[in-house]
Design a protein around this motif. Structure first.
Motif, short mmCIF file in Angstrom:
data_model
loop_
_atom_site.label_atom_id
_atom_site.label_comp_id
_atom_site.label_asym_id
_atom_site.label_seq_id
_atom_site.Cartn_x
_atom_site.Cartn_y
_atom_site.Cartn_z
N GLY A 1 -7.54 12.15 1.74
CA GLY A 1 -8.89 12.46 1.45
C GLY A 1 -9.58 12.00 2.70
N ALA A 2 -9.35 10.97 3.57
CA ALA A 2 -9.93 10.45 4.61
C ALA A 2 -9.61 11.39 5.51
CB ALA A 2 -9.58 8.87 4.97
N LYS B 1 -3.20 9.13 -1.66
CA LYS B 1 -4.39 10.17 -1.90
C LYS B 1 -5.61 9.77 -1.26
CE LYS B 1 -2.56 11.49 -6.38
NZ LYS B 1 -2.61 11.38 -7.89
N LYS B 2 -5.94 8.50 -1.10
CA LYS B 2 -6.99 8.12 -0.30
C LYS B 2 -6.94 8.35 1.11
CE LYS B 2 -9.75 3.73 0.39
NZ LYS B 2 -10.01 2.29 -0.10
N ARG B 3 -5.81 8.17 1.68
CA ARG B 3 -5.77 8.47 3.18
C ARG B 3 -5.52 9.97 3.29
NH1 ARG B 3 -0.75 4.61 4.32
NH2 ARG B 3 -1.82 2.53 4.33
N THR C 1 -1.72 6.30 -4.93
CA THR C 1 -3.14 6.23 -4.70
C THR C 1 -3.64 6.04 -3.38
OG1 THR C 1 -3.05 4.96 -7.19
CG2 THR C 1 -5.18 4.41 -5.73
N THR C 2 -3.01 5.10 -2.88
CA THR C 2 -3.26 4.85 -1.42
C THR C 2 -3.12 6.20 -0.65
OG1 THR C 2 -2.76 2.65 -1.61
CG2 THR C 2 -2.87 3.46 0.72
N ASP D 1 0.76 -1.11 -0.06
CA ASP D 1 0.03 0.02 0.00
C ASP D 1 0.90 1.33 0.20
OD1 ASP D 1 0.88 -0.25 2.70
OD2 ASP D 1 -0.98 0.38 3.60
#
Length: 86
Positions: free
Chosen positions: A43-44, A39-41, A36-37, A32
């Motif tokens: 965002g969260a 950016k997701k983290r 991509t991961t 991970d």
């Protein structure tokens, strides 16, 4: 590595790429560990954490520390907050 040592390509790289400095064992990259991961983290974080920070800021009890500073400086900042009873 099994030793528990942690490296970072930019901020704490091993002397030899992908090799533990002490044992010489091969290092592995987490599956991970990618953009991509990240950016997701992030965002969260913005969706879930920022409202909590804003709440405590509005209450006047939020204390922040500049984590990019040297560890000794971060430690002193946190220690000062604790000693002042924040």
């Amino acid at each position: 590595p099994a030793s528990g040592r942690s490296y970072h390509e930019e901020f704490n790289p091993p002397k030899k790429a992908m090799t533990d400095d002490v044992t010489g064992e091969a290092l592995v990259r987490r599956s991970d560990d990618n953009a991509t991961t990240l950016k997701k983290r992030l965002g969260a974080f913005h969706n879930d954490t920022m409202p909590v920070l804003q709440y405590y800021k509005e209450k006047g009890v939020l204390r922040t520390v500049e984590a990019a500073n040297p560890m000794s400086s971060v430690y002193e900042d946190i220690k000062r907050f604790i000693e002042k009873g924040y």
